[in-house]
Design an enzyme around this catalytic site. Sequence first.
Site, PDB file in Angstrom:
ATOM      1  N   LEU B  73       0.834  -1.204   0.000  1.00  0.00           N
ATOM      2  CA  LEU B  73       0.000   0.000   0.000  1.00  0.00           C
ATOM      3  C   LEU B  73       0.866   1.250   0.000  1.00  0.00           C
ATOM      4  CD1 LEU B  73      -2.651  -0.930   2.709  1.00  0.00           C
ATOM      5  CD2 LEU B  73      -3.038  -0.803   0.259  1.00  0.00           C
ATOM      6  N   GLY B  76       6.272   3.097   4.571  1.00  0.00           N
ATOM      7  CA  GLY B  76       6.360   3.915   5.766  1.00  0.00           C
ATOM      8  C   GLY B  76       7.805   4.294   5.983  1.00  0.00           C
ATOM      9  N   SER B  77       8.080   4.994   7.079  1.00  0.00           N
ATOM     10  CA  SER B  77       9.463   5.398   7.288  1.00  0.00           C
ATOM     11  C   SER B  77      10.359   4.206   7.612  1.00  0.00           C
ATOM     12  CB  SER B  77       9.541   6.446   8.389  1.00  0.00           C
ATOM     13  OG  SER B  77       8.390   6.418   9.185  1.00  0.00           O
ATOM     14  N   TYR B  78       9.767   3.153   8.183  1.00  0.00           N
ATOM     15  CA  TYR B  78      10.619   2.041   8.611  1.00  0.00           C
ATOM     16  C   TYR B  78      10.454   0.786   7.766  1.00  0.00           C
ATOM     17  CZ  TYR B  78      10.585   4.972  12.747  1.00  0.00           C
ATOM     18  OH  TYR B  78      10.643   6.023  13.618  1.00  0.00           O
ATOM     19  N   VAL B  81       4.283  -1.045   3.969  1.00  0.00           N
ATOM     20  CA  VAL B  81       2.951  -1.272   4.506  1.00  0.00           C
ATOM     21  C   VAL B  81       2.185  -2.054   3.455  1.00  0.00           C
ATOM     22  CG1 VAL B  81       0.818  -0.226   5.323  1.00  0.00           C
ATOM     23  CG2 VAL B  81       2.987   0.865   5.839  1.00  0.00           C
ATOM     24  N   LYS B  96       2.083  -3.133   8.842  1.00  0.00           N
ATOM     25  CA  LYS B  96       3.345  -2.417   8.724  1.00  0.00           C
ATOM     26  C   LYS B  96       4.436  -3.438   9.012  1.00  0.00           C
ATOM     27  CE  LYS B  96       4.976   1.949  10.739  1.00  0.00           C
ATOM     28  NZ  LYS B  96       4.534   3.045  11.610  1.00  0.00           N
ATOM     29  N   ASP B 194       3.866  15.255  15.121  1.00  0.00           N
ATOM     30  CA  ASP B 194       4.122  15.134  13.683  1.00  0.00           C
ATOM     31  C   ASP B 194       2.815  15.169  12.901  1.00  0.00           C
ATOM     32  OD1 ASP B 194       5.682  14.965  11.452  1.00  0.00           O
ATOM     33  OD2 ASP B 194       6.067  12.815  11.595  1.00  0.00           O
TER      34      ASP B 194
END
Lengths: 365, 434
Positions: B73, B76-78, B81, B96, B194
Amino acid sequence: MERKAGMHRPLVTYDLNPSQYELHAVIGTCCNGAGTVHLARHLPTQKLLAVKKIHLDAQMVDMKYLEHEVLMNRTMSHVNIVSCHCTFVHDNHLWIILPLMAFGSSSDLLAAHFSEGLPEAAIAFILYEVLKGLEYLHSKGVIHRSVRASHILISAEGHVCLSGLRFAYSMLQEGQRSKIVHDFPENFVNSLLWSSPELLGQSFAGYNTKTDIYSVGITACELGNGGVPFADMPVTQMLLEKMEGCTPQLIDMQTMPELQQATPGAHGEESLPFQRTFSQHFKNFVEVCLSPDPKNRPTASSLLQHSFFKQIRRKSGMESLVSLLHPVTPISDVGSVPTQDAEADLNDITANLQSVSVETHLWDF
Amino acid sequence: MAEVMQDEVYLNYERPEFEHPSLDDIDPLDYMNDFDDDNFAFITKIESDQIIYQPQKLKRAKLIGKYLLGDVLGEGSYGKVKECLDSTNLCRRAVKILKNKKLKRIPNGEANVKREISLLKRLHHKNVIQLHDVLYNEEKQKMYMVMEYCMGGLQEMLESAPEKKFPIWQSHNYFCQLIDGLEYLHSQCIIHKDIKPGNLLLTNCQTLKITDLGVAEALDPFAESDVCRTSQGSPAFQPPEIANGDDTFLGFKVDIWSSGVTLFNLCSGKYPFEGDNIYKLFENIGKGEYSIPEEMDSLLSDLITGMMQYKAEQRFTISQIRNHDWFRKKHPLTLDYVHPPPLPGSEDCTRTMTVLPYLDDLHRGEEDDLGDYDDEAVLSESLVPHEVHPEVVECTPAPCTAETASAPSPTHSQTKPKKKGNVKKFQFNACKPS
C-alpha cells in the site's frame, strides 16, 4: 390471523418483573453462550413465551451489539419482524421477553427433518414473508445484513418473522440518509457465508440494501438444498469464489442430472429428495437474487411481484405452511397443562423440543 | 470426488462460454483461473515440465499468523505497509512490516517503534488509527503491526488534486475530524508532534485517522505542565520555538501549530513556510513571517492566524478552535470533491481487495508451493532483485535535497539529523521544486 394478533397485543401488559414469568426448558443459547433462551409461561395469561436471559457480566457479551439489537427490536414494528414485548435487567441478567416462535427457526426445521431441503411451496411462503419484512426495513433505511435460515422464525400458526437484528445497520446517520455504507462488523463470522460480494469486498464502492437481497438468494439455496452454499470450504475460499462472481444454485434433477444416476445404489433412500425438480420460477428467483452486480438485483418490493410467489395460496398460506411442515410439530402443541403437574409439563415440552430444534444453538434471535 | 461435484454445483451455472464441447475434459477448477479479469490471466495451469520461466508477477500466498498478505500500500518510514486479510473474520487490514536490520540503522528507530506500539495499544478513538495485532518473527527479525485498513492518505489525495488542495467543505470535514482526534490524544496526555497531511489517513467511509505515533510523546500523567524537550517531527510543520532550537517548549501547542499548517495546506495547496534547504526553512519559520493567500476568507484566515501565533502561549487552545466560527460554520457543498487516487500502477478507484490473487494461489496454487506459504522473505526479496541501499531509494524523488538534508544540522541539537524518515518527509512536504 395477523390482524387478530395485532388486536390482542395491546390488551396484555407485560410487567417488568421476573416473578411474572415461569421459566421452563432451555430451548437455545445466544450471544456466544452468554445467554440462554427459555421456554416460559406468562403467569397472568398462562401464555407460552420465549425469554432470553443474558448474563451481562459475561466476557463474550458485546454490549454495543446487544444494545443495538434491543433498540432495533423495539423501534422496528412490522408483522414480519420479531418484536419484543419488554426488556428489563434483573440480577446481572438482561431479560428479553419475546413471543414464542414455536417451530423455531427455519434452520431448525432443516436440522430436525428436512435435511435435504424444504418443499418449494413452503420456501415460497417463508421467503415471501421475509421479503415483506425486508421491504419494511429497507423503507426505514435499515439494512439487515444477516438474513439466513436461522434468523427466520416460525410460530405455531405458521407466522413467519425475521429476527437477528444485531447487525442491522441504519443508513440514517447524523440526520442524513446515506446511499452507500462501508461498515464491516468484525464479529460477523457466523454470517459471512450469506454475505454479498460487495459487503465482503470492503471497497470504496460500499454496499446498500441490495446486500440483503443477495442473502435472500443464499438463504433460498439453504432452504432448498438443506445446506448453505460454500459451507464446505474455508471462508477465505468462499470470499474468492464470491468475488469472482461464482453463483450458487439450487440442486435438483435438472441442475445435477448425474445425481439421479449416481445416487440410488450409493446412498439408497437418503438421496430420494434429489429426485425433485424445482420450478423455473424458483430457479430464476435465486438467479436474480444472486446477481453479482447489486444493480442487477431487484429490490425487496419488486421481488414480491416475482412469479415464484404465484404458487402461494393467498388465504390459507399460513395453514398450508403448517401442514407442509408436517411431521414437525410446534412446541405449543403441549397445550395448557395444569400447573400442579409442572414436572410432567416440563418433560413433555422438553421431549417435544428435542424433535423440533435439534440444533438449538442456532436459535439465536 | 464428492468435492469436485460440489464445486461443479457452484461453477456450472449458466455460462455459455463454458459449454463448448472441447472444454469438457478440463478440470472444472481451471475455469476459475480463466476469468476475464486481467489479474487472473497469468494464473493458468501448465504442466510442470513445460515451465521454463516463472513470470515475475506471480503472486504467492504468504500468511503471517492468520493474516494473508496482499499488495504493497505504501512505504512507511521504517518499512513496507501491505494490505492484508484476517483469514478468520475476512476483515481487511493493513500491516506495517518492520525489519530489525533497518530499524537499527535509524537513530531511535527501535525506541520509537516500541513507544508507538505501547501508545497505540491503549488508544481507542474513531479518529486515531487502531492497532489490532503485533506479531514477531524472531527468525527473520521482523515485526508486523496489524492495523485498521485505510484506503488512502490526505497527502496522496492532495498530490493527485489539480491545484494540490481540497475544496473548503472537504478541508473542513477533515479538519474537524483532526481536531476530534487531537483532542482525544491530548486528553490522554499524548503529544503527536508530527501532525501533517501525510500522517492523516482516510477509511472507506471518509473517517479520518491520525496515524504514525512514532515520534509522539506521552507526558507523565502527574506532570505539572506539557513542557517537552525533544522533537523529531517533519520540519515544514514545526513551530518557531522548535525551529529556533529552544531547549524547552509547550507540547500541546506544537500540535496546534502543526494542525494550523495542515489546515493552511489543505485549503490552499501551499505551505506557509518554504525553503530550499532545512536551514533556510527553519530560518523562515524562526522569523514567523508568513502570508495568508488571498483566496482564503477572513474567517479562515482568522482561525489560521490564531493557530499559528508566534508565541506558543497566545496560540489557540482546542476549545478555542472548536468555538471558532469557521469551525462551527456549515460550508456549502461543491462538486469539486477530491477523490482518493488509485494505487500506483492500477486504475481501480474503488480500491478493491488486492489479496484476491494471493487467495487464488492459497487455494488453487500447485502443491509444490505449499512450502512457501510462511515465507515472507521470499516475496520481498524476489520483488527487489538487487538490494539497493535504502537511503538511496528514498532520496530518488528529489535528489537535489538529499545532500543538504542528510548533512548534520549544527543549529539544532534537539533535531535528529540523519533520520531517514525525516529526509523523505522533508523532501515531500518542505521543498517545492523550483
